[in-house]
Design a protein around this motif. Structure first.
Motif, PDB file in Angstrom:
ATOM      1  N   LEU A  12       0.039   1.837 -15.144  1.00 54.27           N
ATOM      2  CA  LEU A  12      -0.758   1.196 -16.196  1.00 54.27           C
ATOM      3  C   LEU A  12      -0.557  -0.310 -16.267  1.00 54.27           C
ATOM      4  CD1 LEU A  12      -0.421   3.735 -19.145  1.00 54.27           C
ATOM      5  CD2 LEU A  12      -2.117   3.640 -17.312  1.00 54.27           C
ATOM      6  N   ARG A  13       0.307  -0.835 -15.408  1.00 61.32           N
ATOM      7  CA  ARG A  13       0.570  -2.277 -15.404  1.00 61.32           C
ATOM      8  C   ARG A  13       0.272  -2.890 -14.039  1.00 61.32           C
ATOM      9  NH1 ARG A  13       3.681  -0.121 -19.332  1.00 61.32           N
ATOM     10  NH2 ARG A  13       4.316  -1.434 -21.089  1.00 61.32           N
ATOM     11  N   ARG A  14      -0.629  -2.274 -13.293  1.00 67.37           N
ATOM     12  CA  ARG A  14      -0.860  -2.762 -11.937  1.00 67.37           C
ATOM     13  C   ARG A  14      -1.695  -4.032 -11.883  1.00 67.37           C
ATOM     14  NH1 ARG A  14      -3.413   2.469 -12.255  1.00 67.37           N
ATOM     15  NH2 ARG A  14      -5.647   2.529 -11.753  1.00 67.37           N
ATOM     16  N   ILE A  15      -2.411  -4.365 -12.951  1.00 66.80           N
ATOM     17  CA  ILE A  15      -3.089  -5.656 -13.032  1.00 66.80           C
ATOM     18  C   ILE A  15      -2.636  -6.344 -14.317  1.00 66.80           C
ATOM     19  CG2 ILE A  15      -5.092  -4.860 -11.722  1.00 66.80           C
ATOM     20  CD1 ILE A  15      -6.617  -4.722 -14.404  1.00 66.80           C
ATOM     21  N   ALA A  16      -3.126  -7.561 -14.543  1.00 66.86           N
ATOM     22  CA  ALA A  16      -2.814  -8.264 -15.788  1.00 66.86           C
ATOM     23  C   ALA A  16      -3.273  -7.411 -16.964  1.00 66.86           C
ATOM     24  CB  ALA A  16      -3.509  -9.619 -15.811  1.00 66.86           C
ATOM     25  N   HIS A  17      -2.440  -7.302 -17.997  1.00 68.91           N
ATOM     26  CA  HIS A  17      -2.700  -6.349 -19.077  1.00 68.91           C
ATOM     27  C   HIS A  17      -2.193  -6.892 -20.410  1.00 68.91           C
ATOM     28  CE1 HIS A  17       1.327  -5.727 -17.436  1.00 68.91           C
ATOM     29  NE2 HIS A  17       1.682  -5.394 -18.657  1.00 68.91           N
ATOM     30  N   SER A  60       0.746  -8.661 -13.831  1.00 68.51           N
ATOM     31  CA  SER A  60       0.986  -7.379 -13.177  1.00 68.51           C
ATOM     32  C   SER A  60       2.487  -7.172 -13.049  1.00 68.51           C
ATOM     33  CB  SER A  60       0.333  -7.368 -11.795  1.00 68.51           C
ATOM     34  OG  SER A  60       0.868  -6.333 -10.983  1.00 68.51           O
ATOM     35  N   VAL A  61       2.896  -5.911 -13.069  1.00 72.35           N
ATOM     36  CA  VAL A  61       4.318  -5.596 -12.947  1.00 72.35           C
ATOM     37  C   VAL A  61       4.847  -5.938 -11.552  1.00 72.35           C
ATOM     38  CG1 VAL A  61       3.985  -3.215 -12.177  1.00 72.35           C
ATOM     39  CG2 VAL A  61       6.026  -3.797 -13.498  1.00 72.35           C
ATOM     40  N   LEU A  62       3.973  -6.104 -10.570  1.00 78.34           N
ATOM     41  CA  LEU A  62       4.424  -6.389  -9.206  1.00 78.34           C
ATOM     42  C   LEU A  62       5.188  -7.709  -9.090  1.00 78.34           C
ATOM     43  CD1 LEU A  62       1.538  -5.002  -6.986  1.00 78.34           C
ATOM     44  CD2 LEU A  62       3.970  -4.568  -6.630  1.00 78.34           C
ATOM     45  N   PRO A  63       4.640  -8.843  -9.503  1.00 81.32           N
ATOM     46  CA  PRO A  63       5.418 -10.080  -9.372  1.00 81.32           C
ATOM     47  C   PRO A  63       6.646 -10.118 -10.274  1.00 81.32           C
ATOM     48  CG  PRO A  63       3.360 -10.497 -10.548  1.00 81.32           C
ATOM     49  CD  PRO A  63       3.274  -9.110  -9.997  1.00 81.32           C
ATOM     50  N   ASP A  64       6.590  -9.464 -11.427  1.00 83.36           N
ATOM     51  CA  ASP A  64       7.748  -9.482 -12.326  1.00 83.36           C
ATOM     52  C   ASP A  64       8.887  -8.629 -11.792  1.00 83.36           C
ATOM     53  OD1 ASP A  64       6.550 -11.198 -14.072  1.00 83.36           O
ATOM     54  OD2 ASP A  64       5.867  -9.659 -15.463  1.00 83.36           O
ATOM     55  N   SER A  65       8.569  -7.503 -11.176  1.00 84.81           N
ATOM     56  CA  SER A  65       9.609  -6.596 -10.685  1.00 84.81           C
ATOM     57  C   SER A  65      10.121  -6.985  -9.299  1.00 84.81           C
ATOM     58  CB  SER A  65       9.068  -5.164 -10.634  1.00 84.81           C
ATOM     59  OG  SER A  65       8.044  -5.062  -9.655  1.00 84.81           O
ATOM     60  N   LYS A  66       9.359  -7.831  -8.585  1.00 81.57           N
ATOM     61  CA  LYS A  66       9.692  -8.218  -7.200  1.00 81.57           C
ATOM     62  C   LYS A  66       9.617  -7.026  -6.247  1.00 81.57           C
ATOM     63  CE  LYS A  66      10.818 -12.140  -9.131  1.00 81.57           C
ATOM     64  NZ  LYS A  66       9.820 -13.221  -9.207  1.00 81.57           N
ATOM     65  N   MET A  95       1.445  -7.424  -3.251  1.00 83.59           N
ATOM     66  CA  MET A  95       1.166  -8.856  -3.313  1.00 83.59           C
ATOM     67  C   MET A  95       0.811  -9.366  -1.922  1.00 83.59           C
ATOM     68  SD  MET A  95       1.691  -9.597  -6.545  1.00 83.59           S
ATOM     69  CE  MET A  95       1.687 -11.388  -6.525  1.00 83.59           C
ATOM     70  N   VAL A  96      -0.201 -10.243  -1.862  1.00 83.42           N
ATOM     71  CA  VAL A  96      -0.620 -10.850  -0.598  1.00 83.42           C
ATOM     72  C   VAL A  96      -0.899 -12.334  -0.836  1.00 83.42           C
ATOM     73  CG1 VAL A  96      -1.595  -8.726   0.369  1.00 83.42           C
ATOM     74  CG2 VAL A  96      -3.033 -10.219  -1.046  1.00 83.42           C
ATOM     75  N   PRO A  97      -0.932 -13.142   0.246  1.00 84.51           N
ATOM     76  CA  PRO A  97      -1.311 -14.552   0.083  1.00 84.51           C
ATOM     77  C   PRO A  97      -2.727 -14.655  -0.479  1.00 84.51           C
ATOM     78  CG  PRO A  97      -0.318 -14.185   2.242  1.00 84.51           C
ATOM     79  CD  PRO A  97      -0.542 -12.829   1.640  1.00 84.51           C
ATOM     80  N   GLN A  98      -2.982 -15.701  -1.227  1.00 79.63           N
ATOM     81  CA  GLN A  98      -4.299 -15.838  -1.850  1.00 79.63           C
ATOM     82  C   GLN A  98      -5.386 -15.914  -0.777  1.00 79.63           C
ATOM     83  OE1 GLN A  98      -5.490 -19.405  -4.319  1.00 79.63           O
ATOM     84  NE2 GLN A  98      -5.260 -17.887  -5.953  1.00 79.63           N
ATOM     85  N   GLY A  99      -6.430 -15.112  -0.968  1.00 85.26           N
ATOM     86  CA  GLY A  99      -7.541 -15.095  -0.027  1.00 85.26           C
ATOM     87  C   GLY A  99      -7.364 -14.136   1.136  1.00 85.26           C
ATOM     88  N   ASP A 109      -2.133 -13.156  -4.621  1.00 88.49           N
ATOM     89  CA  ASP A 109      -3.060 -12.155  -5.133  1.00 88.49           C
ATOM     90  C   ASP A 109      -2.356 -10.810  -5.275  1.00 88.49           C
ATOM     91  OD1 ASP A 109      -5.200 -13.891  -5.185  1.00 88.49           O
ATOM     92  OD2 ASP A 109      -6.042 -13.223  -3.270  1.00 88.49           O
ATOM     93  N   VAL A 110      -2.750 -10.057  -6.308  1.00 91.21           N
ATOM     94  CA  VAL A 110      -2.393  -8.645  -6.403  1.00 91.21           C
ATOM     95  C   VAL A 110      -3.556  -7.858  -5.816  1.00 91.21           C
ATOM     96  CG1 VAL A 110      -1.972  -6.706  -7.947  1.00 91.21           C
ATOM     97  CG2 VAL A 110      -0.921  -8.921  -8.425  1.00 91.21           C
ATOM     98  N   TRP A 111      -3.281  -7.121  -4.755  1.00 89.87           N
ATOM     99  CA  TRP A 111      -4.320  -6.332  -4.064  1.00 89.87           C
ATOM    100  C   TRP A 111      -4.166  -4.867  -4.451  1.00 89.87           C
ATOM    101  CZ3 TRP A 111      -8.105  -7.777  -0.345  1.00 89.87           C
ATOM    102  CH2 TRP A 111      -8.749  -6.705   0.271  1.00 89.87           C
ATOM    103  N   LEU A 112      -5.277  -4.242  -4.879  1.00 88.75           N
ATOM    104  CA  LEU A 112      -5.275  -2.831  -5.244  1.00 88.75           C
ATOM    105  C   LEU A 112      -6.223  -2.073  -4.326  1.00 88.75           C
ATOM    106  CD1 LEU A 112      -5.004  -4.569  -8.106  1.00 88.75           C
ATOM    107  CD2 LEU A 112      -5.042  -2.293  -9.075  1.00 88.75           C
ATOM    108  N   ASN A 113      -5.683  -1.141  -3.558  1.00 90.49           N
ATOM    109  CA  ASN A 113      -6.536  -0.270  -2.759  1.00 90.49           C
ATOM    110  C   ASN A 113      -7.248   0.733  -3.670  1.00 90.49           C
ATOM    111  OD1 ASN A 113      -6.276  -1.211  -0.086  1.00 90.49           O
ATOM    112  ND2 ASN A 113      -4.252  -0.266   0.097  1.00 90.49           N
ATOM    113  N   PRO A 114      -8.297   1.405  -3.194  1.00 88.27           N
ATOM    114  CA  PRO A 114      -8.983   2.407  -4.024  1.00 88.27           C
ATOM    115  C   PRO A 114      -8.030   3.507  -4.482  1.00 88.27           C
ATOM    116  CG  PRO A 114     -10.298   1.864  -2.106  1.00 88.27           C
ATOM    117  CD  PRO A 114      -8.956   1.219  -1.898  1.00 88.27           C
ATOM    118  N   PRO A 115      -8.366   4.212  -5.565  1.00 88.27           N
ATOM    119  CA  PRO A 115      -7.498   5.269  -6.107  1.00 88.27           C
ATOM    120  C   PRO A 115      -7.292   6.391  -5.094  1.00 88.27           C
ATOM    121  CG  PRO A 115      -9.245   4.712  -7.654  1.00 88.27           C
ATOM    122  CD  PRO A 115      -9.581   4.026  -6.371  1.00 88.27           C
TER     123      PRO A 115
END
Length: 734
Positions: A135-140, A151-157, A195-199, A314-320
């Motif tokens: 539930l925290r995979r994007i900005a929330h 997103s929890v990704l950059p905060d959790s490393k 997480m990926v480089p921007q673009g 960037d936070v990249w999310l693949n399809p569900p």
């Protein structure tokens, strides 16, 4: 759980170490046990660290260095929901901890555990999952800090996030890491985020769609002049300004199948770029737009990848993830679970285990789409069901292996009790659908509502030798149930233990439309069936409805009308809940942004008013328990403010009584303070001085200001006349 257990198994190391905020219970209802058994069945050595001391990294080194990765989860519940009430007060217990002991996990458990695991072994990949991460995979929006968080990704490393029920992704990822692949090269698994480089794009053949092309939130750029033959900039050189040479391409006639295949390939290689964290954290309209687009891209059959900028990355999310087929679901639940807490807990009571140890999970997912609920965001809209033989085998395991079993299955359901094996009538329609709910505003014509398979399962379950009773305790979708009167009869006759809990959530259409819940008429229809079939079965059984206070879109008048409905139907609720904004839910978007993401979002679109102040939220909750003397002071004040003082009094037509001597002084303390302030003000709550020759003066009752509003709708209630103490001879019977 310990080095001693590893030594007993002859292990020198673990392939995977799972870290959880819950006590370890080896049962398929607990995600950590399910994941551990799944990886074990794939041949991996799995260690588990349950509820470690997070104040240092030492507790994360107890099992040594894992060969492949740390898998980190907060547990079955979001840690903030687990630790705090809707009023942001710390809870006094934790159902997932031995003896219910509180404070055995930190706030934002996933982030803290992931950071400690990284500190313990910096070169070991860290993978996060469970509902908290999902539930925290994007900005929330974060209710507890009252701000939009990253997103929890950059905060959790963490190196990767697995969202939803990602069994396939987990197994594939583990095998690929075991074969030597670098986790930073694994970018094509559904149900993963990283997480990926921007673009960054997976390949040159990928395209990007701005989210405003999916749902335009505001200004649209002007179209270019189609008749312009040259650039408008006259200063450009002649070569640049000249019309480019026309490239002649031959016309190719394609079949319908070829066109569809090309469109699908283009669709599958398109990523939707959401507004950045920096944008949504300061612009509520863009936050609501992002929420709407995110939910529109939630169907595994047609969802595209999404990306959201966080600073320079960037936070990249693949399809569900794709839903599990029935045999895959059986494989997950048929593994050799011990069906008990870890022996190290001894005789300690774990409330969550006591609640579910005699229950069976028959399905997952929910197509209801209730805006306040996180099930759809986490488990998806597609129902994934187990087979009858698998479910019946588990009931036999409970009978034969679970200590303390007396013959009653406490529940046989899931997120929703009666969605077992319900699905879209056409797979192609299901894969192309972009509805947010299959049952709102009406039940979709393409949805199968046949309950016959569930009825068959009920009958076979209660026919198992040694099974005395099978109760249904999971939430019931009653607007679906009334489509199958035979199911309602089966349920009421055999599977209700006197009380059946259902969740109308509210009575007022304005609020229900923000919840995506059916009107109260559906409840009335179900209640009529429930009462009729209970009478036919010769049983006294009752419906216990659940309601939510202070939901987005709810006004004081809405809560008052709900309270009047409760009184008219003689409901006196014991347990009520106040709306709690959880990450990523659409109702949370309404709470934060005051916009309705169920419709197109613009700066001028519908405003959703929401009770946010503590006092208003308390008054809304008090309406649900109008019968509680502790709530009378705030209800009197609210009713007077609303101009409904006519509802204050001691008659059957009133909602709350005037103040009376029987009220405890402590309960009226707040009212005493408000009405006795100022010099020379009479304290009507104080006991009158007693004299030897006369009685104490009676306290002055609360007198509401005169109201010019319409009479109370309670006037329509036919109160039962009081019986005379002794009937006189010859008197006529009423």
């Amino acid at each position: 759980m310990s080095r001693a257990e590893m030594d007993a198994l002859g292990w020198d190391s673990c392939d995977v170490i799972l870290v959880t905020g819950d006590a370890y219970i080896d049962h398929p209802s607990f995600g950590m046990a399910l994941v551990g058994r799944l990886l074990e069945a794939q041949g991996f050595r799995v260690g588990i660290i349950a509820q470690p001391d997070w104040l240092s990294a030492e507790a994360f080194r107890v099992l040594g260095k894992p060969n492949l990765y740390f898998g980190v989860t907060a547990g079955n519940m979001d840690s903030m929901v687990n630790r705090y009430t809707a009023d942001r007060k710390i809870r006094s217990d934790d159902a997932y901890t031995p003896n219910g002991e509180p404070n055995k996990r930190p706030d934002r458990t996933v982030t803290v555990y992931a950071q400690r695991a990284r500190e313990a072994f910096p070169d070991v990949p860290v993978i996060i999952g469970s509902i908290e991460a999902s539930l925290r995979r994007i900005a929330h929006y974060d209710y507890w800090s009252d701000k939009v968080r990253r997103s929890v990704l950059p905060d959790s490393k963490a190196d990767m996030l697995l969202f939803g029920n990602a069994e396939r992704a987990l197994v594939d990822l583990t095998h690929r890491l075991a074969s030597g692949e670098n986790i930073k090269d694994i970018r094509n698994l559904r149900g993963t985020a990283f997480m990926v480089p921007q673009g960054w794009l997976p390949g040159d053949d990928w395209g990007v769609h701005n989210s405003t092309r999916v749902d335009v939130p505001g200004k649209v750029d002007a179209h270019h002049d189609p008749y312009a033959m040259a650039q408008e900039d006259k200063s450009a050189c002649a070569t640049d300004n000249a019309q480019p040479k026309e490239v002649v391409k031959p016309i190719r006639i394609m079949s319908r199948e070829e066109r569809l295949a090309m469109a699908k390939e283009k669709h599958d290689k398109t990523v939707v770029r959401l507004p950045s964290y920096e944008t949504v954290s300061t612009d509520p309209v863009m936050y609501a737009h992002t929420s709407r687009v995110f939910h529109l891209e939630s169907n595994p059959g047609n969802a595209r990848a999404m990306v959201q900028a966080h600073g320079e990355r960037d936070v990249w999310l693949n399809p569900p993830p794709l839903p599990l087929a029935m045999d895959e679901m059986d494989g997950v639940y048929d593994m050799n679970y011990a069906r008990a807490p870890h022996p190290s807990y001894g005789k300690a009571k774990i409330p969550a285990w006591d609640m579910i140890r005699f229950s069976v999970n028959i399905m997952r997912g929910c197509f209801g789409g209730c805006t306040f609920c996180s099930i759809t965001e986490h488990e998806g809209r597609i129902i994934q069901s187990r087979s009858e033989p698998s479910i019946l085998r588990e009931i036999e395991h409970i009978r034969d292996k679970t200590k303390g079993f007396t013959g009653t299955i406490s529940d046989m359901g899931g997120p929703t009790a009666n969605m077992y094996r319900l699905a879209c009538k056409d797979k192609a329609i299901e894969e192309s659908c972009r509805r947010l709910s299959c049952v709102y505003p009406t039940i979709c014509v393409n949805l199968g509502t046949d309950h016959s398979k569930l009825i068959s399962l009920y009958r076979k379950a209660r026919a198992i030798p040694g099974i005395k009773k099978v109760l249904i305790s999971s939430g019931l979708r009653y607007d679906l149930a009334v489509r199958s009167p035979e199911y309602v009869k089966e349920l009421v006759t055999h599977h209700v233990g006197g009380l059946l809990k259902i969740a109308p959530e509210h009575t007022e259409e304005g609020t229900l439309s923000k919840m995506m819940k059916p009107g109260i008429g559906a409840y009335d229809e179900f209640k009529e069936m429930f009462d009729r079939f209970s009478l036919e079965a010769g049983k006294k059984q009752y419906l216990i409805p659940y309601f939510i206070a202070a939901h987005p879109g709810t006004t004081d008048e809405d809560m008052l009308n709900l309270a009047l409905w409760l009184k008219k139907n003689n409901f006196k609720l014991d347990q009520v809940q106040t709306f709690m904004p959880t990450p990523m839910a659409m109702a949370t978007t309404m709470y934060y942004s005051r916009k309705n993401p169920l419709k197109k979002v613009t700066a001028d679109s519908e405003i959703v008013e929401t009770a946010k102040s503590g006092k208003v939220r308390r008054s809304h909750k008090a309406f649900l328990r109008y019968q509680d003397p502790a709530n009378w002071p705030i209800l009197r004040e609210t009713l007077v403010k609303m101009g409904r003082g006519d509802l204050i009094g001691n008659g059957d037509r009133h909602l709350v009584p005037s103040w009376q001597a029987s009220e405890d002084g402590g309960l009226a303390a707040g009212e005493r303070k408000r009405q006795t302030s100022g010099a020379g003000t009479l304290d009507k709550f104080a006991a009158a001085p007693k004299r030897k020759t006369e009685r104490a003066l009676a306290p002055t009752p609360f007198i509401a200001p005169e109201s010019k509003v319409r009479p109370s709708i309670l006037a329509t209630i036919k109160t039962k006349p009081k019986a005379a103490p002794v009937a006189k001879a010859g008197a006529r019977r009423k």
